[in-house]
Design a protein around this motif. Structure first.
Motif, short mmCIF file in Angstrom:
data_model
loop_
_atom_site.label_atom_id
_atom_site.label_comp_id
_atom_site.label_asym_id
_atom_site.label_seq_id
_atom_site.Cartn_x
_atom_site.Cartn_y
_atom_site.Cartn_z
N LYS A 263 0.26 16.90 2.68
CA LYS A 263 -0.16 16.54 1.33
C LYS A 263 -0.48 17.87 0.63
CE LYS A 263 -3.44 13.58 -0.96
NZ LYS A 263 -4.79 13.05 -0.86
N THR A 265 -1.18 18.90 -2.22
CA THR A 265 -2.26 19.06 -3.20
C THR A 265 -3.60 19.40 -2.51
OG1 THR A 265 -2.48 16.68 -3.15
CG2 THR A 265 -1.29 17.62 -5.03
N GLU A 266 -3.64 19.29 -1.19
CA GLU A 266 -4.87 19.66 -0.46
C GLU A 266 -4.84 21.13 -0.01
OE1 GLU A 266 -7.76 18.01 0.46
OE2 GLU A 266 -7.12 16.46 -0.94
N SER A 318 -0.13 22.80 -9.77
CA SER A 318 -0.75 21.51 -9.41
C SER A 318 -0.19 20.98 -8.08
CB SER A 318 -0.54 20.48 -10.52
OG SER A 318 0.83 20.21 -10.64
N GLU A 319 1.00 21.45 -7.67
CA GLU A 319 1.55 20.99 -6.38
C GLU A 319 0.68 21.42 -5.20
OE1 GLU A 319 5.76 21.65 -5.48
OE2 GLU A 319 5.98 22.16 -7.60
N GLY A 321 -2.58 21.87 -5.59
CA GLY A 321 -3.95 21.42 -5.86
C GLY A 321 -4.70 22.28 -6.85
N ARG A 323 -5.44 23.31 -10.77
CA ARG A 323 -5.22 22.88 -12.15
C ARG A 323 -5.59 24.06 -13.02
NH1 ARG A 323 -6.88 19.08 -9.13
NH2 ARG A 323 -5.81 17.08 -9.06
#
Ligand code: KIV
Ligand code: ZN
Length: 525
Positions: A263, A265-266, A318-319, A321, A323
């Motif tokens: 995952k 974004t983590e 953002s991929e 995590g 922003r």
């Protein structure tokens, strides 16, 4: 298994923790293991259970508490190691024993004093023993990168025959080059008759800066598991960096055709946590997780990115995590705004944690006016560190006098065991040294300050200074971290953070009795 899926075997808690000075306590390891589960790694190598009772306990607790990934324990190809690993892993729903033996001539002749026949015989016996505890057994011929190929093929065939379900090919000393390694993996696939009964894994060290390139070459030639660590931590120059190999596979899926279940974004959050708890700052220009990885400095680049991001950006932040472009919070921002922003950053705090983070946020916002995401992360980091270390001492007051005279620090600390407040003043070679001398006198535990570094969290004169320190007690190293707009305050708190970890370590001895004192064994890795 889908032939295009690559398994991610994370060894941050084992090889990563072998980075000099990166030692983690039990609670910190558990925290990282939970984060790795959120990241959705396939396997967590949680430690080397025979190496110390601390490692044993951490593997055992991770096996008990962490769900999702396979939990793995390392064991030399020795009965006692394998039995200990099996015992530590016992509660895990999905468990793996990873056993290894030296396979290069250098290891066989000088370290193990074994003939090739004896090496195969021992490896086979130990894989069978491991197999009696779990179906899932991984075998590594250590220093495979420098081993004789025909012997390596014979050894791999024999351990698969004995039941190994994963064969890991380590480049233990980071010596091999990508084309050579790719060819080696291809040769293993071509020459080992039963290779289809096992997954080929790779474990590359970064001594020549090739760990990621070598791992990639292996995947292009048939390996389907990569052993890696967050931020590339590991013995000496480290291991293949998880975030890099994962983002290569994702970003270049068009030409590689492989994928992982990570995952992504983590990634930033996990990188931050590991850096924070190990006290190993991430280099600014580090791929994927460095502070500058998505920063565009030159006018031409900024102009291009504003017109179309794709001009100079191959990964959307953002991929992983991150922003960007959000307004900073300020002194008028309420608890609700803080909670929302922290959640966006991946921190889900319970009420009591939020209350204390809010107090710290208000203090900082009054001093700085604009509190950026990086500042918020450093606030939560500090709280996170406090949550995984029992607090024995807390800083109450600090006064420092310096200039052309003698630097002097007056320090007042509270012992949380008996609520006693003690204070003293000390001279030092400089203001930071004076602070340390005073604290050392108050806590009365001999220790040596071996590393001190300070970085600014954000730009600007009002930025917070992040202090990371390491202290040594006998042969054990403890790291401490703190951030504050006043770097002397940050230094004092960072030192107390390390002292608290040292006290935690000593109190574990007391609780468990000297019988269970972690005996650090000499590990022939
Ligand atoms: O580098 C190495 O060879 C290892 C093994 C135990 C896999 O860490
Ligand atoms: Zn290794």
């Amino acid at each position: 298994m889908d032939p295009n899926k690559v398994l991610i075997f994370d060894t941050t808690l084992r090889d990563g923790e072998q980075s000099p000075g990166a030692s983690l306590n039990e609670a910190e390891k558990i925290k990282i293991a939970h984060e790795l589960a959120k990241l959705k790694v396939d396997v967590i190598e949680a430690g080397f259970p025979i190496s110390s009772s601390g490692d044993f306990n951490a593997v055992h607790r991770i096996a008990l508490e962490v769900e999702g990934p396979i939990i793995c324990g390392l064991a030399r190809a020795k009965e006692s190691d394998i039995e200990k690993a099996a015992q530590a892993l016992e509660p895990a729903k999905k468990k793996r024993i990873h056993t290894f033996i030296g396979a290069s001539n250098i290891h066989l002749e000088h370290k193990l004093k074994l003939t090739k026949t004896q090496c195969i015989e021992q490896a086979v016996r130990m894989v069978r023993l491991a197999k009696s505890f779990t179906e899932d057994v991984e075998f590594s011929p250590e220093d495979a990168g420098r081993a004789e190929h025909d012997f390596l093929f014979e050894l791999v065939e024999a351990v698969i025959e004995a039941g190994a379900t994963t064969v890991n090919i380590p480049d233990t000393v980071g010596y091999i080059t990508p084309v050579e390694f790719g060819n080696l993996i291809k040769a293993i696939k071509d020459k080992v008759p039963n290779i289809n009964q096992a997954i080929i894994s790779v474990h590359c060290h970064n001594d020549l800066g090739l760990a990621v390139a070598n791992s990639l070459a292996a995947l292009q030639n048939g390996a389907r598991q990569v052993e890696c660590t967050i931020n590339g931590l590991g013995e000496r120059a480290g291991n293949c960096a998880l975030e890099e190999i994962v983002m290569i596979l994702r970003t270049r899926k068009d030409c590689l055709g492989l994928y992982t279940d990570i995952k992504t974004t983590e990634i930033s959050r996990t990188s931050h946590l590991v850096s924070n708890l190990t006290g190993f700052p991430v280099q600014k220009n580090k791929a994927i997780v460095g502070a500058n990885a998505f920063a565009h400095e030159s006018g031409i680049h900024q102009d291009g990115v504003l017109k179309n991001k794709n001009t100079y950006e191959i990964i959307d932040p953002s991929e992983v995590g991150l922003r960007t472009n959000r307004l900073p919070l300020g002194p008028r921002s309420g608890k609700h705004a803080l909670k929302n922003r922290l959640e966006e950053l991946g921190f889900h705090l319970v009420d009591i944690q939020l209350d204390s983070a809010y107090l710290r946020f208000k203090e900082l916002a009054d001093k700085k006016k604009q509190v950026s995401d990086k500042d918020l992360i450093s606030i939560v980091d500090e709280k996170e560190r406090e949550s995984v270390t029992n607090t024995f001492y807390k800083l109450e007051r600090l006064q420092v006098a310096c200039g052309s005279g003698l630097p002097t620090a007056s320090v007042q600390i509270r012992s949380l065991k008996d609520e006693k407040v003690v204070q003293t003043s000390a001279l030092g070679t400089g203001p930071v040294d004076a602070v340390y001398q005073a604290i050392k006198e108050l806590v009365e535990i001999p220790n040596e300050l071996i590393e001190f570094s300070v970085h600014s969290v954000t730009e600007g004169i009002d930025a917070q200074g992040e202090v990371t320190i390491r202290i040594k007690y006998q042969n054990k190293i403890f790291s401490g971290y703190s951030a504050d707009t006043d770097i002397l305050n940050a230094s004092a708190k960072a030192y107390l953070n390390a002292v608290n970890k040292l006290c935690d370590f000593l109190s574990n001895f007391e609780e468990r009795g000297s019988e269970n004192k972690p005996k650090e064994i000499l590990i022939d890795l």
